[in-house]
Design a protein around this motif. Sequence first.
Motif, PDB file in Angstrom:
ATOM      1  N   MET A  80       0.830  -1.205   0.000  1.00 49.34           N
ATOM      2  CA  MET A  80       0.000   0.000   0.000  1.00 49.34           C
ATOM      3  C   MET A  80       0.868   1.260   0.000  1.00 49.34           C
ATOM      4  O   MET A  80       0.527   2.260  -0.646  1.00 49.34           O
ATOM      5  CB  MET A  80      -0.941  -0.004   1.199  1.00 49.34           C
ATOM      6  N   ARG A  81       1.990   1.191   0.715  1.00 45.10           N
ATOM      7  CA  ARG A  81       2.886   2.352   0.726  1.00 45.10           C
ATOM      8  C   ARG A  81       3.479   2.606  -0.660  1.00 45.10           C
ATOM      9  O   ARG A  81       3.612   3.749  -1.095  1.00 45.10           O
ATOM     10  CB  ARG A  81       4.010   2.138   1.740  1.00 45.10           C
ATOM     11  N   LYS A  82       3.826   1.535  -1.365  1.00 52.11           N
ATOM     12  CA  LYS A  82       4.360   1.681  -2.717  1.00 52.11           C
ATOM     13  C   LYS A  82       3.330   2.320  -3.640  1.00 52.11           C
ATOM     14  O   LYS A  82       3.666   3.156  -4.486  1.00 52.11           O
ATOM     15  CB  LYS A  82       4.790   0.319  -3.250  1.00 52.11           C
ATOM     16  N   GLU A  83       2.069   1.927  -3.471  1.00 53.33           N
ATOM     17  CA  GLU A  83       1.021   2.530  -4.302  1.00 53.33           C
ATOM     18  C   GLU A  83       0.865   4.004  -3.986  1.00 53.33           C
ATOM     19  O   GLU A  83       0.697   4.830  -4.892  1.00 53.33           O
ATOM     20  CB  GLU A  83      -0.303   1.798  -4.080  1.00 53.33           C
ATOM     21  N   LEU A  84       0.933   4.357  -2.708  1.00 51.42           N
ATOM     22  CA  LEU A  84       0.842   5.775  -2.333  1.00 51.42           C
ATOM     23  C   LEU A  84       2.007   6.569  -2.914  1.00 51.42           C
ATOM     24  O   LEU A  84       1.827   7.686  -3.401  1.00 51.42           O
ATOM     25  CB  LEU A  84       0.835   5.910  -0.812  1.00 51.42           C
ATOM     26  N   SER A  85       3.194   6.010  -2.843  1.00 57.08           N
ATOM     27  CA  SER A  85       4.363   6.692  -3.403  1.00 57.08           C
ATOM     28  C   SER A  85       4.209   6.888  -4.901  1.00 57.08           C
ATOM     29  O   SER A  85       4.573   7.937  -5.443  1.00 57.08           O
ATOM     30  CB  SER A  85       5.633   5.882  -3.100  1.00 57.08           C
ATOM     31  N   ALA A  86       3.647   5.869  -5.585  1.00 55.92           N
ATOM     32  CA  ALA A  86       3.414   5.989  -7.023  1.00 55.92           C
ATOM     33  C   ALA A  86       2.404   7.086  -7.320  1.00 55.92           C
ATOM     34  O   ALA A  86       2.569   7.868  -8.269  1.00 55.92           O
ATOM     35  CB  ALA A  86       2.926   4.655  -7.583  1.00 55.92           C
ATOM     36  N   LEU A  87       1.351   7.179  -6.494  1.00 55.12           N
ATOM     37  CA  LEU A  87       0.354   8.238  -6.678  1.00 55.12           C
ATOM     38  C   LEU A  87       0.968   9.617  -6.429  1.00 55.12           C
ATOM     39  O   LEU A  87       0.613  10.583  -7.109  1.00 55.12           O
ATOM     40  CB  LEU A  87      -0.832   8.006  -5.734  1.00 55.12           C
ATOM     41  N   ALA A  88       1.880   9.696  -5.470  1.00 56.15           N
ATOM     42  CA  ALA A  88       2.550  10.976  -5.216  1.00 56.15           C
ATOM     43  C   ALA A  88       3.374  11.411  -6.420  1.00 56.15           C
ATOM     44  O   ALA A  88       3.370  12.585  -6.813  1.00 56.15           O
ATOM     45  CB  ALA A  88       3.436  10.860  -3.974  1.00 56.15           C
ATOM     46  N   ARG A  89       4.076  10.457  -7.029  1.00 55.90           N
ATOM     47  CA  ARG A  89       4.872  10.785  -8.220  1.00 55.90           C
ATOM     48  C   ARG A  89       3.962  11.194  -9.377  1.00 55.90           C
ATOM     49  O   ARG A  89       4.281  12.134 -10.129  1.00 55.90           O
ATOM     50  CB  ARG A  89       5.743   9.592  -8.615  1.00 55.90           C
ATOM     51  N   LEU A  90       2.831  10.504  -9.519  1.00 52.10           N
ATOM     52  CA  LEU A  90       1.879  10.882 -10.563  1.00 52.10           C
ATOM     53  C   LEU A  90       1.365  12.293 -10.331  1.00 52.10           C
ATOM     54  O   LEU A  90       1.224  13.081 -11.270  1.00 52.10           O
ATOM     55  CB  LEU A  90       0.697   9.903 -10.585  1.00 52.10           C
ATOM     56  N   GLY A  91       1.060  12.588  -9.069  1.00 52.72           N
ATOM     57  CA  GLY A  91       0.565  13.921  -8.759  1.00 52.72           C
ATOM     58  C   GLY A  91       1.566  15.009  -9.117  1.00 52.72           C
ATOM     59  O   GLY A  91       1.201  16.047  -9.677  1.00 52.72           O
ATOM     60  N   ILE A  92       2.829  14.761  -8.831  1.00 55.41           N
ATOM     61  CA  ILE A  92       3.872  15.760  -9.115  1.00 55.41           C
ATOM     62  C   ILE A  92       4.041  15.962 -10.614  1.00 55.41           C
ATOM     63  O   ILE A  92       4.097  17.091 -11.110  1.00 55.41           O
ATOM     64  CB  ILE A  92       5.200  15.327  -8.463  1.00 55.41           C
TER      65      ILE A  92
END
Length: 316
Positions: free
Chosen positions: A183-195
Amino acid sequence: MQSEHSPVEHREDVISHKLAGMHPVSWQEALEGKQTLLRLANPSDEILDAIQERFSLDDLHIKDIRNPNHPPHFTRMAGETVHIILRFPIDKKSDEEESLTTSVSILADKEMVCLIWPEERHHRFSSKEMVDLTVAECVSRIIHKLVDHLLQRVYILREDIDEFEDECLADVSKADLSHLLSMRKELSALARLGITNAAVIEKLKIDETYHSSVVLADALEHMHRAAALAESKAEHALNVMQAVQSLLSQRLNDVMKFLAVITVVMTPMGIIAGIFGMNFTHMEILSHPNGFTLSVWSMLLLAIVLAIIFKVRKWW
């Protein structure tokens, strides 16, 4: 108002309308007309060739449109055409399914908007949301809807992680750190997408056609918020993982310490028992009437003394 899947359309993955009233038209009419919206999923070569001619695209842009893994990108081309590529998460059908993302292309000039999913369409837009909009407003609204989908995914994942973290900390022995890491990896991926998505939206916001769009400004703010929330929660999840690992290590240390104390306390007893178990012919203490009782009490007394020493020195 007619349905999106009007008889005018012969394919479920091709939806085209006039923005004024959102009346259905064929994709050929959408490309040739003015103030039109064309939405495609997994477009055919025939349609892509027509789009390439309509927007004067080179082969590289067509290749980018076909690529579902293309990173976010913004291009301002000749003839008032903009090509926007954004990237968004795909809704998972089950908790076991791996989290995926896909790109989506938006082509627009002063006359029409073309939204293209390189493969399956993962998000749908109601025609009521686009009725009577200008081309620029339609582009802004599409981006806003996609951004809100990513932001909503961040909110849902944050709540899921909060609940799972509470379960992990409530009983660290049953903590599934691999699931928390996933789940943390998915959140990190979403953060990169957001940026990266935010960087593209910022470039579009600078464009003179879109700089005054309130909807686009709101989408940009939502994208920054999604990135910030995802980053902070991913960092918090990492801290929780470290805390759980520390608690597990502390519990293991306590167990090892207890076993070490038991070993040290029991070792003298084993030595004494070993001495009395030696196969000698003459052992004077064996003939003593209270020899066995004395040896047992001596072993117990030695164990108690050792236990007291460990306790006083706070080794136990």
